[in-house]
Design a protein around this motif. Sequence first.
Motif, PDB file in Angstrom:
ATOM      1  N   VAL A 112       0.824  -1.223   0.000  1.00 49.99           N
ATOM      2  CA  VAL A 112       0.000   0.000   0.000  1.00 49.99           C
ATOM      3  C   VAL A 112       0.855   1.269   0.000  1.00 49.99           C
ATOM      4  CG1 VAL A 112      -2.049  -1.039   1.037  1.00 49.99           C
ATOM      5  CG2 VAL A 112      -0.241  -0.171   2.524  1.00 49.99           C
ATOM      6  N   GLU A 113       2.088   1.179   0.492  1.00 51.40           N
ATOM      7  CA  GLU A 113       2.967   2.352   0.499  1.00 51.40           C
ATOM      8  C   GLU A 113       3.699   2.529  -0.829  1.00 51.40           C
ATOM      9  OE1 GLU A 113       5.551   2.668   3.836  1.00 51.40           O
ATOM     10  OE2 GLU A 113       3.964   2.268   5.304  1.00 51.40           O
ATOM     11  N   HIS A 114       3.564   1.535  -1.708  1.00 53.90           N
ATOM     12  CA  HIS A 114       4.169   1.565  -3.055  1.00 53.90           C
ATOM     13  C   HIS A 114       5.675   1.881  -3.004  1.00 53.90           C
ATOM     14  CE1 HIS A 114       0.210   1.178  -4.711  1.00 53.90           C
ATOM     15  NE2 HIS A 114      -0.201   2.270  -4.099  1.00 53.90           N
ATOM     16  N   GLU A 122       1.883  -4.565   6.359  1.00 54.51           N
ATOM     17  CA  GLU A 122       1.073  -4.590   5.134  1.00 54.51           C
ATOM     18  C   GLU A 122       0.545  -6.003   4.873  1.00 54.51           C
ATOM     19  OE1 GLU A 122       3.053  -1.083   2.352  1.00 54.51           O
ATOM     20  OE2 GLU A 122       4.029  -3.036   2.436  1.00 54.51           O
ATOM     21  N   LEU A 123       1.400  -7.001   5.112  1.00 52.15           N
ATOM     22  CA  LEU A 123       0.977  -8.400   4.942  1.00 52.15           C
ATOM     23  C   LEU A 123      -0.117  -8.752   5.944  1.00 52.15           C
ATOM     24  CD1 LEU A 123       1.404 -11.133   3.535  1.00 52.15           C
ATOM     25  CD2 LEU A 123       3.185 -11.631   5.216  1.00 52.15           C
ATOM     26  N   SER A 124       0.059  -8.297   7.193  1.00 53.85           N
ATOM     27  CA  SER A 124      -0.941  -8.561   8.231  1.00 53.85           C
ATOM     28  C   SER A 124      -2.283  -7.930   7.872  1.00 53.85           C
ATOM     29  CB  SER A 124      -0.452  -7.999   9.577  1.00 53.85           C
ATOM     30  OG  SER A 124      -1.439  -8.157  10.568  1.00 53.85           O
ATOM     31  N   TYR A 125      -2.243  -6.699   7.364  1.00 54.85           N
ATOM     32  CA  TYR A 125      -3.476  -5.992   6.977  1.00 54.85           C
ATOM     33  C   TYR A 125      -4.182  -6.726   5.843  1.00 54.85           C
ATOM     34  CZ  TYR A 125      -6.532  -2.372   5.058  1.00 54.85           C
ATOM     35  OH  TYR A 125      -7.619  -1.689   4.571  1.00 54.85           O
ATOM     36  N   ALA A 126      -3.400  -7.205   4.845  1.00 53.99           N
ATOM     37  CA  ALA A 126      -3.988  -7.910   3.696  1.00 53.99           C
ATOM     38  C   ALA A 126      -4.633  -9.225   4.128  1.00 53.99           C
ATOM     39  CB  ALA A 126      -2.922  -8.174   2.642  1.00 53.99           C
ATOM     40  N   LEU A 127      -3.977  -9.939   5.054  1.00 52.27           N
ATOM     41  CA  LEU A 127      -4.543 -11.205   5.551  1.00 52.27           C
ATOM     42  C   LEU A 127      -5.816 -10.962   6.356  1.00 52.27           C
ATOM     43  CD1 LEU A 127      -1.226 -12.960   6.658  1.00 52.27           C
ATOM     44  CD2 LEU A 127      -2.796 -13.816   4.915  1.00 52.27           C
ATOM     45  N   ALA A 130      -8.681 -10.252   4.218  1.00 51.36           N
ATOM     46  CA  ALA A 130      -9.174 -11.477   3.562  1.00 51.36           C
ATOM     47  C   ALA A 130      -9.873 -12.410   4.552  1.00 51.36           C
ATOM     48  CB  ALA A 130      -8.009 -12.208   2.896  1.00 51.36           C
ATOM     49  N   GLY A 131      -9.932 -12.001   5.826  1.00 54.04           N
ATOM     50  CA  GLY A 131     -10.636 -12.812   6.820  1.00 54.04           C
ATOM     51  C   GLY A 131      -9.753 -13.788   7.561  1.00 54.04           C
ATOM     52  N   ILE A 132      -8.409 -13.616   7.489  1.00 54.72           N
ATOM     53  CA  ILE A 132      -7.483 -14.533   8.155  1.00 54.72           C
ATOM     54  C   ILE A 132      -6.747 -13.767   9.249  1.00 54.72           C
ATOM     55  CG2 ILE A 132      -5.492 -16.062   7.860  1.00 54.72           C
ATOM     56  CD1 ILE A 132      -6.380 -16.169   4.834  1.00 54.72           C
ATOM     57  N   LYS A 133      -7.021 -14.129  10.490  1.00 50.91           N
ATOM     58  CA  LYS A 133      -6.431 -13.424  11.626  1.00 50.91           C
ATOM     59  C   LYS A 133      -5.292 -14.252  12.206  1.00 50.91           C
ATOM     60  CE  LYS A 133      -7.713 -11.072  15.910  1.00 50.91           C
ATOM     61  NZ  LYS A 133      -8.795 -10.821  16.890  1.00 50.91           N
TER      62      LYS A 133
END
Length: 486
Positions: A112-114, A122-127, A130-133
């Motif tokens: 997201v910061e490009h 960023e990986l944690s936010y994307a997971l 997607a519904g994966i905590k």
Amino acid sequence: MGVKPMAEKELRKRPASMDHVLLALRETKEERELRIRRLFNFLDARNVGYLDNSQIESGLSELHVPNDRKYSKDLLKVCDSNRDGRVDYQEFMKYMDDKELELYRIFQAIDVEHNGCILPEELSYALTKAGIKINDKVLARFVDQVDKDNNGIISFEEWRDFLLLDPHEATMENIYHHWERVCLVDIGEHTVIPEGISKHVNASKYLIAGGVAGATSRTATAPIDRLKVVMQVQTTRAHIKPEIKRIWREGHFSGFFRGNGLNVLKVAPESAIRFYTYEVLKNLIANAKGQEKGDIGTTGHLIAGGLAGAVAQTTVYPMDLVKTRLQTSGCEGGKVPRVGMLAKEILVQEGPRAFYRGLVPSLMGMIPYAGIELAAYETFKDMSRTHLLNNDEPGPLLQLCCGTVSGALGASCVYPLQVIRTRMQAQHSKAGAGYPGMSDVFWRTLRNEGLSGFYKGIFPNLLKVVPSASITYLVYETMKKSLDLN
């Protein structure tokens, strides 16, 4: 490098293409082709100029990519565009082009910061999106697995190398499951299933969506269900038109919905119990086999699904029996029996065991039904993939068609058990001519009505399959959008 520095800024404004991939990898077109040729030659251990399933399987094993027969078979199917069972270099190159572009797009979506890399947050936010905590410990293990130069971030080259030979669509859920498989293999002797497997933050929302879809579907098809049940208990010749007229005389329009309230009421507890039991059983089977929960195989899923269904149905079975009694009982003085009074009457006059009359044939039909439906569904899906879609995955509508046909086939095969169950449920246990047990229902039906007696009401039952599946699917998808689950 494949793109001049002055053109980089301009290139980033355009839709993702192979030029973007080359820029992200800092490769020229020729360097990339050489890398892919080397990988192809490595997999082509026999030097025959093509890859088959055995070469892919052994190659993945050499590369320490978690592999089983289905995994290598899936990779072969994705690459084999002309469906000849082999993958030549051109087909392999086409897969690489598509895969690297797909991985670049999702990499960009996560970044997201490009800034050209994926940060742990960023990986944690994307997971999570997607519904994966997952917790911080699991996140750190995920990053460590992909981050080969141990600088705490994931470059596109590392991202690509980690996922390049994963044949599945690059969604966050699939990527997480791929990491689970890799992590499970790499731990070695101390194999454990990573924390957070199948911990879906939106599980309750999915349950709500499924419950609303199931309730809507059952209500919409309630008239057909009432007609089916009424026909199942007829010991003389049963015809659709006279039964419809009789239902109308008894209660007019509302007569077709008798018992639907109970039918809808049991959707939520039945779904919740089945969902929970299925997850528990998958864990038990996986632990017993020393595998991941997602890799328990077709037999494992069949056993877990069948037992989960049996537990759920046993729990709500008294409601099902009262519903059947309500649908088949006559109207005394033009009044429909009340649910509470009917349940009390069964308890007082017949005892608690009466609420479970017909449970055995009901449970006996669950495993064969699930097995037939699953086998038919996979067969139809493979046939559509091979003959209609040129090895592409079937879309939602085609999957719905496959599910509808396989469900109808499974239901037809176990329908005699359903008739026996309904007759046992409807029969007052204190009645003089009552059925002593399941075998008595079978022999009396066979003797007095012949084989056709076991298929009374099957036409309304099949008639219910298509609208039921379609309504469930449409309402479920609508609910997913409303609950922000897409």
